[in-house]
Structures are given as C-alpha cells and as structure tokens.
Design a protein around this motif. Structure first.
Motif, PDB file in Angstrom:
ATOM      1  N   ASP A  24      46.733  47.413  44.883  1.00  0.00           N
ATOM      2  CA  ASP A  24      45.411  47.030  44.380  1.00  0.00           C
ATOM      3  C   ASP A  24      45.414  45.519  44.175  1.00  0.00           C
ATOM      4  N   GLY A  33      48.317  51.861  36.472  1.00  0.00           N
ATOM      5  CA  GLY A  33      47.520  52.457  37.542  1.00  0.00           C
ATOM      6  C   GLY A  33      47.535  51.659  38.835  1.00  0.00           C
ATOM      7  N   ASN A  34      48.116  50.462  38.799  1.00  0.00           N
ATOM      8  CA  ASN A  34      48.151  49.628  40.002  1.00  0.00           C
ATOM      9  C   ASN A  34      49.526  49.581  40.660  1.00  0.00           C
TER      10      ASN A  34
HETATM   11 MG   LIG Z   1      43.487  49.635  40.253  1.00  0.00          MG
END
Ligand SMILES: [Mg+2]
Ligand SMILES: Nc1ncnc2c1ncn2[C@@H]1O[C@H](COP(=O)(O)OP(=O)(O)OP(=O)(O)O)[C@@H](O)[C@H]1O
Length: 364
Positions: free
Chosen positions: A179, A166-167
C-alpha cells in the motif's frame, strides 16, 4: 516558502482536475479487461473475497486460471478527511511507477508488491495476490526485512509514512509492502523526510514511523499478555536491528554525497540508540513509547480515523502518566508536550483527547 506537502497537493489536485488518466503497467497483464475489473462487485464470478476495511479503496481477491490477483478499486470518496487522503489513490499510482522504474534500473525491492496494471481513470490497481496474513508476531526475520525494505526506499528518495499493521503482509518467508498511498518523494541526501521543507521536522524517520504506526501498538499487546520483561526484550531486538540498519544507511548516504546536515542528524540518532543499548534501555523505551503513542494519536485525530486501537493508545498514555510520571519527565519524553507537564494537567489533557477519539471512531 511552500512546504513539500503543499507543492505535492497542488500538483496532484491539478492533475486530477485535468481529467487525464495516469496509467502504469500493461492492461495485457490483467486477468480481465480494466473496465470489467473496475466493475467487479463482491460475489462476482472468481471474486473469493472483498476487503472493505481500507479507507481509500476496496480490495477484491480475484482468482482466475488458478492465479490470485488483488484488484484495488478506489472508493468514490476517500474516508480520510484531508488532502493526503483525497490525493492518496493518484499518489499510490505515482509511487508504484517510481518503484517499478527504480526496480527496472537497479533491481532490488524484494519486499515490494509489483504492479501489473494501474489506472486513475478506471480507479484500479492490479497486483499479484500475496498469500499470507498480517504480522501477529514480530521476530528477527520480519524486522530485518522491514528495515531492509524501508532503508531501500529511503536510499531511493521515497519516504513511507504508514507502516501500520494493515499495510504489511507476511507469507512466512517474506514481509511485503503493498500500500503506497502515503509514500512521498524526498531528497535523502539533503532532507530527513518529506515533511515541512524536508529538513525542519527531524523527528520523523524510518524507525520512528515503524514504531509509531506499528511496533509500539504490538508491544502494548505483548505487555498485556507477557509483561514488561518480554516487552523490553522485544524492544531491544528491534532497536538492535534498527541500529545496524541506520549504520548501513549512514554509510550509503555518505558515499552518495549526503550533506553534513543529514550525516549529523543520523549520527545523533545512532549515538543515542547505541548508548541506550549499552546501558539503561528503559529510559529509551519510555521515550520512544510516549512519542509513538502520542504521534499516532495525533495522526488518528487529525484524519478523524480513530479505532479501538487509538483508544488503547490513549489508555497507555494515561497509564504512563499515572504510574511513571517521574520517569517520563526525567528521560525527556514530555519535552514536546503543548500543555504543562505536571501530572494532573497531563491526565486531564489526555482524558480529553480520549473523548475526542471516542467521537471519531470510523466504521468502514
Ligand atoms: Mg492500507
Ligand atoms: N496484493 C495483495 N495481496 C493480498 N492482500 C492484499 C493485497 N493488496 C491489498 N490486500 C489486502 O487488502 C487490504 C487493503 O489494502 P490497502 O491497504 O492497499 O487498501 P487501502 O484502502 O489503501 O487501505 P488504507 O487506506 O486503510 O491504508 C490490506 O490490508 C490487505 O489485507
């Protein structure tokens, strides 16, 4: 002696308690004024989507004048229940300032999302929107870019801990990091990372972080879809790229005056990978796989942030013990276990950890 983490927490908590703002970039680069951006809610004019899956923040995809922006708005309470979580928004602002300063001085950082504006008081970070998506399929270009960005950060004294799926975003040409909530400063000439005192936790480094947070979870899916040969080939590709990257990193840090401690440590890792790549790669696969799934499970349990992926990792560990116990033992994968490494004890232990992970499932 206090750890690097505790010094950082102390300074960050004191800064937050002081009530001062921490700003970077220019409000003039924002599509609307910071107060309006901080007040955005899903469905507002121009808000195409709002991602609420992040544990620290919400991210609005705002379009204005044909340009896309990511507006990251801090949650009032971070969902990660520890000091790293509670300080992660300020930490991200600080690291974005570091990155902007390094970039202004040295250029580079092609895969780092720039910051247009950020403010602790407003609880927002404004960046250009990256068109693209999470990485579904790792390949040579993406791996090269991941290791290039990661090594660049290390050379400049920034250690990224969380390369989770997700980053990372990929737009088809460039892999992006955006992020920076779990990126901390360290001294790459004298220290291995930002854990402990900086040179007493040698097991954490760039490739380890990527494998632990990301690549082995992807290999797990690959193994289920395409079997063991495809998985080992993908592991080989990643290790070859990691090896090239570490050889360059070793040379750069040496030229910059790295201590013998740091050079020896990198030499040890390089030698180990080189030997495995020349000969029997499978032992290294079990070693790194066990370490990756084990550490990631630890992270998730400690932050009480477990997901279905955590459970899949538990199942990998349980399967590995059930079916490859001898291999795990022979390659040294079990050396750091806190319980006895016999098969029955390990199975009972990991079944128990799986139950804990079931209880810590987060919903955002
Ligand atoms: Mg994140
Ligand atoms: N600049 C950007 N362009 C496109 N998408 C973005 C951008 N920044 C964030 N996102 C999207 O928003 C999601 C959450 O962003 P981010 O990881 O920064 O939040 P977070 O709350 O810190 O997450 P976590 O704490 O869970 O790591 C990302 O997974 C990504 O899909």
């Amino acid at each position: 002696m206090p750890t690097l983490d505790s010094l950082r927490h102390q300074a960050q908590l004191a800064f937050i308690a002081s009530g001062q703002d921490f700003e970077l970039g220019h409000p003039g680069l924002c599509p609307r004024n910071p107060t309006q951006l901080a007040a955005l809610v899903p469905g507002d004019d121009g808000v195409l989507a709002t991602l609420s899956s992040g544990l620290t923040a919400w991210v609005h995809h705002l379009e204005q004048g044909g340009v896309g922006y990511a507006i990251k708005k801090a949650r009032s309470q971070c969902l990660v229940q520890n000091l790293d979580g509670q300080t992660s928004f300020l930490n991200e602002l600080q690291r974005r300032r570091d990155i902007a300063e390094i970039q202004a001085r040295h250029g580079g950082f092609a895969g780092m999302v720039p910051t247009l504006y950020g403010s602790l008081a407003h609880g927002i970070i404004v960046s250009p929107w990256i068109e693209g998506g999470t990485v579904q399929q790792w390949d040579e270009r993406k791996l090269l870019q991941l290791f290039d960005s990661g090594a660049e950060l290390v050379r400049h004294g920034l250690f990224e801990w969380d390369y989770c799926p997700g980053n990372l975003l990929d737009d088809g040409r460039q892999l992006w990091l955006f992020d920076f909530g779990y990126m901390y400063r360290f001294d790459p000439l004298r220290q291995f990372n930002s854990a402990g005192m900086g040179n007493d936790v040698p097991q954490h480094h760039l490739a380890e972080r990527f494998e632990t947070r990301n690549y082995f979870a992807w290999l797990l899916q690959l193994e289920q879809a395409q079997g063991q040969d495809a998985t080992l080939a993908a592991f080989r590709l990643e290790k070859e790229i990691a090896l090239e990257c570490y050889l360059r990193l070793r040379a750069d840090l040496n030229a910059a005056g790295a201590t013998l401690d740091v050079r020896d440590w990198l030499d040890g890792i390089i030698k180990h990978w080189r030997q495995a790549l020349k000969g029997e790669l499978e032992a290294l696969y079990w070693q790194e796989g066990w370490r990756s799934h084990r550490l990631d499970l630890d992270d998730d349990l400690r932050g009480q942030t477990c997901t279905p992926r955590t459970l899949a990792r538990c199942d990998w560990l349980l399967d590995a013990v059930a079916q490859h116990h001898d291999t795990l033992r022979a390659c040294g994968a079990l050396a750091d276990e806190t319980v006895s490494s016999d098969r029955r004890t390990l199975l009972a232990h990991y079944r128990q950890l799986r139950e804990q992970a079931e209880g810590f499932q987060v919903t955002t």
